[in-house]
Design a protein around this motif. Structure first.
Motif, PDB file in Angstrom:
ATOM      1  N   GLU A 205      11.279  -1.559   4.651  1.00 59.20           N
ATOM      2  CA  GLU A 205      10.880  -2.791   3.963  1.00 59.20           C
ATOM      3  C   GLU A 205       9.831  -2.438   2.905  1.00 59.20           C
ATOM      4  O   GLU A 205       8.867  -1.725   3.196  1.00 59.20           O
ATOM      5  CB  GLU A 205      10.316  -3.799   4.962  1.00 59.20           C
ATOM      6  CG  GLU A 205      11.330  -4.227   6.029  1.00 59.20           C
ATOM      7  CD  GLU A 205      10.696  -5.054   7.130  1.00 59.20           C
ATOM      8  OE1 GLU A 205       9.934  -5.994   6.805  1.00 59.20           O
ATOM      9  OE2 GLU A 205      10.948  -4.742   8.316  1.00 59.20           O
ATOM     10  N   VAL A 206      10.033  -2.931   1.691  1.00 60.32           N
ATOM     11  CA  VAL A 206       9.181  -2.559   0.565  1.00 60.32           C
ATOM     12  C   VAL A 206       8.658  -3.817  -0.114  1.00 60.32           C
ATOM     13  O   VAL A 206       9.422  -4.727  -0.432  1.00 60.32           O
ATOM     14  CB  VAL A 206       9.957  -1.693  -0.463  1.00 60.32           C
ATOM     15  CG1 VAL A 206       9.036  -1.296  -1.617  1.00 60.32           C
ATOM     16  CG2 VAL A 206      10.543  -0.455   0.203  1.00 60.32           C
ATOM     17  N   TRP A 207       7.339  -3.841  -0.345  1.00 60.78           N
ATOM     18  CA  TRP A 207       6.690  -4.911  -1.096  1.00 60.78           C
ATOM     19  C   TRP A 207       6.125  -4.340  -2.398  1.00 60.78           C
ATOM     20  O   TRP A 207       5.068  -3.683  -2.374  1.00 60.78           O
ATOM     21  CB  TRP A 207       5.553  -5.549  -0.298  1.00 60.78           C
ATOM     22  CG  TRP A 207       5.959  -6.402   0.847  1.00 60.78           C
ATOM     23  CD1 TRP A 207       6.068  -7.760   0.877  1.00 60.78           C
ATOM     24  CD2 TRP A 207       6.272  -5.964   2.186  1.00 60.78           C
ATOM     25  NE1 TRP A 207       6.447  -8.193   2.123  1.00 60.78           N
ATOM     26  CE2 TRP A 207       6.582  -7.102   2.950  1.00 60.78           C
ATOM     27  CE3 TRP A 207       6.335  -4.697   2.795  1.00 60.78           C
ATOM     28  CZ2 TRP A 207       6.939  -7.027   4.292  1.00 60.78           C
ATOM     29  CZ3 TRP A 207       6.705  -4.616   4.128  1.00 60.78           C
ATOM     30  CH2 TRP A 207       6.994  -5.773   4.864  1.00 60.78           C
ATOM     31  N   PRO A 208       6.799  -4.517  -3.537  1.00 66.11           N
ATOM     32  CA  PRO A 208       6.167  -4.141  -4.811  1.00 66.11           C
ATOM     33  C   PRO A 208       5.116  -5.193  -5.164  1.00 66.11           C
ATOM     34  O   PRO A 208       5.318  -6.393  -4.943  1.00 66.11           O
ATOM     35  CB  PRO A 208       7.327  -4.160  -5.820  1.00 66.11           C
ATOM     36  CG  PRO A 208       8.576  -4.361  -4.999  1.00 66.11           C
ATOM     37  CD  PRO A 208       8.162  -5.006  -3.732  1.00 66.11           C
ATOM     38  N   ILE A 209       3.981  -4.757  -5.698  1.00 66.47           N
ATOM     39  CA  ILE A 209       2.875  -5.683  -5.991  1.00 66.47           C
ATOM     40  C   ILE A 209       2.446  -5.491  -7.436  1.00 66.47           C
ATOM     41  O   ILE A 209       2.034  -4.398  -7.833  1.00 66.47           O
ATOM     42  CB  ILE A 209       1.681  -5.438  -5.050  1.00 66.47           C
ATOM     43  CG1 ILE A 209       2.131  -5.438  -3.586  1.00 66.47           C
ATOM     44  CG2 ILE A 209       0.589  -6.487  -5.276  1.00 66.47           C
ATOM     45  CD1 ILE A 209       1.093  -4.890  -2.630  1.00 66.47           C
TER      46      ILE A 209
ATOM     47  N   LYS B 280      15.573   4.521  -6.197  1.00 68.78           N
ATOM     48  CA  LYS B 280      14.481   4.432  -7.154  1.00 68.78           C
ATOM     49  C   LYS B 280      13.647   3.175  -6.896  1.00 68.78           C
ATOM     50  O   LYS B 280      14.196   2.079  -6.719  1.00 68.78           O
ATOM     51  CB  LYS B 280      15.039   4.403  -8.581  1.00 68.78           C
ATOM     52  CG  LYS B 280      13.969   4.332  -9.667  1.00 68.78           C
ATOM     53  CD  LYS B 280      14.605   4.331 -11.040  1.00 68.78           C
ATOM     54  CE  LYS B 280      13.580   4.117 -12.148  1.00 68.78           C
ATOM     55  NZ  LYS B 280      12.558   5.182 -12.178  1.00 68.78           N
ATOM     56  N   LEU B 281      12.349   3.332  -6.877  1.00 65.65           N
ATOM     57  CA  LEU B 281      11.463   2.190  -6.671  1.00 65.65           C
ATOM     58  C   LEU B 281      11.340   1.390  -7.952  1.00 65.65           C
ATOM     59  O   LEU B 281      11.453   1.935  -9.060  1.00 65.65           O
ATOM     60  CB  LEU B 281      10.071   2.675  -6.243  1.00 65.65           C
ATOM     61  CG  LEU B 281       9.957   3.271  -4.842  1.00 65.65           C
ATOM     62  CD1 LEU B 281       8.599   3.934  -4.655  1.00 65.65           C
ATOM     63  CD2 LEU B 281      10.178   2.201  -3.786  1.00 65.65           C
ATOM     64  N   PRO B 282      11.108   0.082  -7.851  1.00 69.60           N
ATOM     65  CA  PRO B 282      10.880  -0.717  -9.054  1.00 69.60           C
ATOM     66  C   PRO B 282       9.573  -0.322  -9.737  1.00 69.60           C
ATOM     67  O   PRO B 282       8.729   0.347  -9.140  1.00 69.60           O
ATOM     68  CB  PRO B 282      10.827  -2.156  -8.526  1.00 69.60           C
ATOM     69  CG  PRO B 282      10.457  -2.022  -7.083  1.00 69.60           C
ATOM     70  CD  PRO B 282      11.048  -0.727  -6.622  1.00 69.60           C
ATOM     71  N   ASP B 283       9.433  -0.749 -10.968  1.00 70.94           N
ATOM     72  CA  ASP B 283       8.227  -0.436 -11.742  1.00 70.94           C
ATOM     73  C   ASP B 283       7.110  -1.385 -11.323  1.00 70.94           C
ATOM     74  O   ASP B 283       7.068  -2.542 -11.762  1.00 70.94           O
ATOM     75  CB  ASP B 283       8.531  -0.573 -13.237  1.00 70.94           C
ATOM     76  CG  ASP B 283       7.340  -0.139 -14.095  1.00 70.94           C
ATOM     77  OD1 ASP B 283       6.439   0.527 -13.548  1.00 70.94           O
ATOM     78  OD2 ASP B 283       7.316  -0.476 -15.299  1.00 70.94           O
ATOM     79  N   ALA B 284       6.232  -0.911 -10.479  1.00 67.92           N
ATOM     80  CA  ALA B 284       5.110  -1.721  -9.990  1.00 67.92           C
ATOM     81  C   ALA B 284       3.928  -0.793  -9.755  1.00 67.92           C
ATOM     82  O   ALA B 284       4.103   0.375  -9.411  1.00 67.92           O
ATOM     83  CB  ALA B 284       5.474  -2.463  -8.705  1.00 67.92           C
ATOM     84  N   PRO B 285       2.698  -1.291  -9.917  1.00 66.90           N
ATOM     85  CA  PRO B 285       1.528  -0.424  -9.723  1.00 66.90           C
ATOM     86  C   PRO B 285       1.197  -0.148  -8.263  1.00 66.90           C
ATOM     87  O   PRO B 285       0.635   0.896  -7.934  1.00 66.90           O
ATOM     88  CB  PRO B 285       0.403  -1.189 -10.413  1.00 66.90           C
ATOM     89  CG  PRO B 285       0.826  -2.624 -10.347  1.00 66.90           C
ATOM     90  CD  PRO B 285       2.323  -2.618 -10.432  1.00 66.90           C
ATOM     91  N   TYR B 286       1.525  -1.072  -7.374  1.00 69.50           N
ATOM     92  CA  TYR B 286       1.135  -0.954  -5.974  1.00 69.50           C
ATOM     93  C   TYR B 286       2.312  -1.291  -5.068  1.00 69.50           C
ATOM     94  O   TYR B 286       3.206  -2.064  -5.442  1.00 69.50           O
ATOM     95  CB  TYR B 286      -0.045  -1.884  -5.664  1.00 69.50           C
ATOM     96  CG  TYR B 286      -1.171  -1.773  -6.664  1.00 69.50           C
ATOM     97  CD1 TYR B 286      -1.851  -0.569  -6.845  1.00 69.50           C
ATOM     98  CD2 TYR B 286      -1.553  -2.860  -7.443  1.00 69.50           C
ATOM     99  CE1 TYR B 286      -2.864  -0.459  -7.773  1.00 69.50           C
ATOM    100  CE2 TYR B 286      -2.575  -2.762  -8.379  1.00 69.50           C
ATOM    101  CZ  TYR B 286      -3.224  -1.555  -8.542  1.00 69.50           C
ATOM    102  OH  TYR B 286      -4.230  -1.437  -9.469  1.00 69.50           O
TER     103      TYR B 286
END
Length: 246
Positions: free
Chosen positions: A178-182, A158-164
């Motif tokens: 590799e994932v960058w939540p923004i 599950k991805l974190p809660d982030a808009p981008y």
């Protein structure tokens, strides 16, 4: 990121941002690599088309009656009482920045700035098919998702809660990504663009690319910041944007 650009202006932003990414990377990659733009078209039927009673039936209709034949078994051809426009698929352009080695033109890294067509309906299916071909090959894949609407790229966790988000799939590390939540209030990151194993990553400053596009095109004149964005904000994000605009 500017959430006011996620609506009807996004296709222009998508094209300009892809071109700026290629321009930013080109001098960092030469003479060993090329940053090339490729374009493909996806047919999309808008799922937000509104059909109302008013669009189906005119207020007044005048139809000329055809004369009835005097004899025989000839069939009377009916005149269509209405001529209405149907929903036609629209070709939507998609741009990809391809990093290729200059000698053999092999695809080394694909950079995708996602559009809403990539994230819904048949366009998503088409994109996932293309994405799967890349993931099963030897090229790296960098995906830049600056849209809150639509479905994210498929992930096991599950991805974190982030808009981008920015996603980087290195060929040698798959399936790890590799994932960058923004967050909305954060600057866009500088992310690595992997190349062939013997060469170091090239840095891609996404905030510099986005700001260059915003300023050069003049999106400050195209957006009405006195109204809410087309893709609404909610909660703390809406309060933060309201304070910033004030």
């Amino acid at each position: 990121m500017d959430p006011y650009l996620e609506g009807s202006l996004w296709m222009g932003v998508h094209a300009q941002l892809s071109a700026e990414i290629a321009r930013q990377l080109a001098p960092k990659l030469r003479p060993r690599y090329l940053a090339l733009m490729t374009e493909r078209f996806v047919m999309e039927i808008q799922d937000s088309v509104s059909i109302t009673t008013a669009s189906l039936y005119p207020d007044v209709g005048v139809v000329e009656a055809w004369p009835v034949p005097s004899g025989g078994d000839q069939a009377v051809v009916a005149t269509a009482p209405l001529h209405l426009r149907t929903v036609m698929p629209t070709p939507v352009p998609h741009l990809t920045v391809e990093i290729r080695d200059a000698a053999e033109r092999r695809l080394v890294t694909a950079i995708e700035v996602l559009s809403l067509t990539n994230k819904r309906g048949e366009g998503r299916d088409e994109y996932l098919t293309k994405r799967q071909r890349i993931l099963l090959g030897s090229a790296h894949l960098l995906e830049i998702d600056l849209l809150r609407s639509g479905q994210r790229v498929p992930m096991r966790e599950k991805l974190p809660d982030a808009p981008y988000f920015v996603f980087l799939s290195r060929a040698e590390k798959r399936p790890l990504t590799e994932v960058w939540p923004i967050a909305l209030h954060e600057s866009l990151p500088t992310v690595p663009v992997p190349l062939l194993p013997e060469d170091p990553d090239a840095p891609l400053d996404l905030q510099a690319a986005f700001t260059t596009v915003y300023n050069s095109v003049g999106y400050d004149l195209a957006v009405d910041y006195t109204h809410p964005p087309e893709i609404p904000l909610s909660g703390r994000a809406a309060a933060w944007a309201k304070d910033l605009l004030r």
